[in-house]
Scaffold this active site. Structure first.
Site, PDB file in Angstrom:
ATOM      1  N   VAL A  12       0.869  -1.182   0.000  1.00 28.85           N
ATOM      2  CA  VAL A  12       0.000   0.000   0.000  1.00 28.85           C
ATOM      3  C   VAL A  12       0.897   1.220   0.000  1.00 28.85           C
ATOM      4  O   VAL A  12       1.975   1.216   0.584  1.00 28.85           O
ATOM      5  CB  VAL A  12      -0.952   0.044   1.224  1.00 28.85           C
ATOM      6  CG1 VAL A  12      -2.040  -0.993   1.112  1.00 28.85           C
ATOM      7  CG2 VAL A  12      -0.210  -0.107   2.524  1.00 28.85           C
ATOM      8  N   SER A  13       0.461   2.266  -0.677  1.00 30.75           N
ATOM      9  CA  SER A  13       1.227   3.513  -0.631  1.00 30.75           C
ATOM     10  C   SER A  13       0.956   4.155   0.720  1.00 30.75           C
ATOM     11  O   SER A  13      -0.002   3.827   1.411  1.00 30.75           O
ATOM     12  CB  SER A  13       0.797   4.452  -1.770  1.00 30.75           C
ATOM     13  OG  SER A  13      -0.513   4.911  -1.537  1.00 30.75           O
ATOM     14  N   THR A  14       1.815   5.100   1.104  1.00 29.05           N
ATOM     15  CA  THR A  14       1.649   5.755   2.396  1.00 29.05           C
ATOM     16  C   THR A  14       0.354   6.567   2.429  1.00 29.05           C
ATOM     17  O   THR A  14      -0.202   6.804   3.483  1.00 29.05           O
ATOM     18  CB  THR A  14       2.844   6.675   2.695  1.00 29.05           C
ATOM     19  OG1 THR A  14       3.123   7.462   1.534  1.00 29.05           O
ATOM     20  CG2 THR A  14       4.075   5.849   3.022  1.00 29.05           C
ATOM     21  N   ARG A  15      -0.138   7.006   1.268  1.00 24.64           N
ATOM     22  CA  ARG A  15      -1.396   7.761   1.201  1.00 24.64           C
ATOM     23  C   ARG A  15      -2.590   6.849   1.443  1.00 24.64           C
ATOM     24  O   ARG A  15      -3.589   7.247   1.980  1.00 24.64           O
ATOM     25  CB  ARG A  15      -1.563   8.423  -0.177  1.00 24.64           C
ATOM     26  CG  ARG A  15      -0.533   9.479  -0.478  1.00 24.64           C
ATOM     27  CD  ARG A  15      -0.914  10.217  -1.735  1.00 24.64           C
ATOM     28  NE  ARG A  15      -1.116   9.335  -2.880  1.00 24.64           N
ATOM     29  CZ  ARG A  15      -0.149   8.850  -3.627  1.00 24.64           C
ATOM     30  NH1 ARG A  15       1.094   9.148  -3.363  1.00 24.64           N
ATOM     31  NH2 ARG A  15      -0.413   8.070  -4.662  1.00 24.64           N
ATOM     32  N   GLU A  16      -2.476   5.608   1.000  1.00 18.88           N
ATOM     33  CA  GLU A  16      -3.615   4.682   1.007  1.00 18.88           C
ATOM     34  C   GLU A  16      -3.298   3.602   2.054  1.00 18.88           C
ATOM     35  O   GLU A  16      -2.793   2.543   1.739  1.00 18.88           O
ATOM     36  CB  GLU A  16      -3.746   4.116  -0.414  1.00 18.88           C
ATOM     37  CG  GLU A  16      -4.642   2.928  -0.601  1.00 18.88           C
ATOM     38  CD  GLU A  16      -4.047   1.943  -1.593  1.00 18.88           C
ATOM     39  OE1 GLU A  16      -4.327   0.762  -1.437  1.00 18.88           O
ATOM     40  OE2 GLU A  16      -3.302   2.335  -2.496  1.00 18.88           O
TER      41      GLU A  16
END
Length: 201
Positions: A12-16
């Site tokens: 997962v990206s840090t945003r998501e």
């Protein structure tokens, strides 16, 4: 087939932040919790600690499950290279849950491998192309907004009417920075920054 060791990879990206959807899909397919590896990083490259740990564990008796191809990576060349390392060097199998045609356990012959490689190449190209297009659309949107006079970033702080008077008292050491900031209803750092800007004028 049952004696293959099942591994799962989540990215997962840090945003998501929410990885639940991927974790549930891996559990449903029977991947043990202690063999699920997760990175909270972007998919632009493979400099990811948990992915590197996972790679060391894969061998010809392993099958790696991922929810979708973009969870493995987004860069066309890197994605194809990692697929080659996993399937050719490590001799492990890969199963992309959302794309059943990307299951290297199927048709272990030249045609099966050929079809799988073509589909992977096409999907990874589309994923990277979409990433490039999103960046381009964002840049064009920002440029268009700037052309319309939209300003980005925090709006400038309007100085209170008493700032000049309070600044003079602070400068002549009649009050502390804390007192001056409180009198202007500003944070100490903001008062100090505005004072320095005034001095540069």
């Amino acid at each position: 087939m049952e004696d293959l060791k099942k591994y799962g990879y989540i990215r997962v990206s840090t945003r998501e932040q929410n990885e639940d959807r991927q974790r549930i899909a891996l559990r449903d397919i029977g991947v043990p919790e202690n063999r699920i590896f997760m990175d909270k990083l972007s998919g632009k490259n493979f400099e990811r600690p948990q992915y590197k740990r996972l790679l060391k564990k894969l061998d010809e008796n392993s099958v790696l499950y991922i929810k979708s191809i973009d969870r493995l990576g987004r860069n066309y060349a890197d994605l194809n290279e990692q697929w080659r390392i996993i399937t050719k060097e490590k001799k492990a199998d890969i199963v992309v849950i959302d794309m059943p045609i990307l299951d290297t356990r199927r048709e272990k012959n030249l045609l099966g491998t050929f079809i799988s490689d073509i589909v992977l190449a096409l999907l990874s190209y589309v994923a990277e192309n979409e990433r490039i297009n999103i960046r381009q659309r964002q840049a064009e949107g920002i440029a268009a907004a700037k052309a319309r006079g939209v300003r980005f970033g925090r709006p400038p702080i309007t100085l209170p009417e008493n700032f000049g008077e309070v600044y003079g008292e602070w400068k002549s050491k009649k009050m502390t920075l804390k007192q001056a900031a409180e009198k202007c209803n500003l944070a100490k750092s903001t008062f100090f920054d505005k004072a320095k800007q005034l001095e540069r004028l």
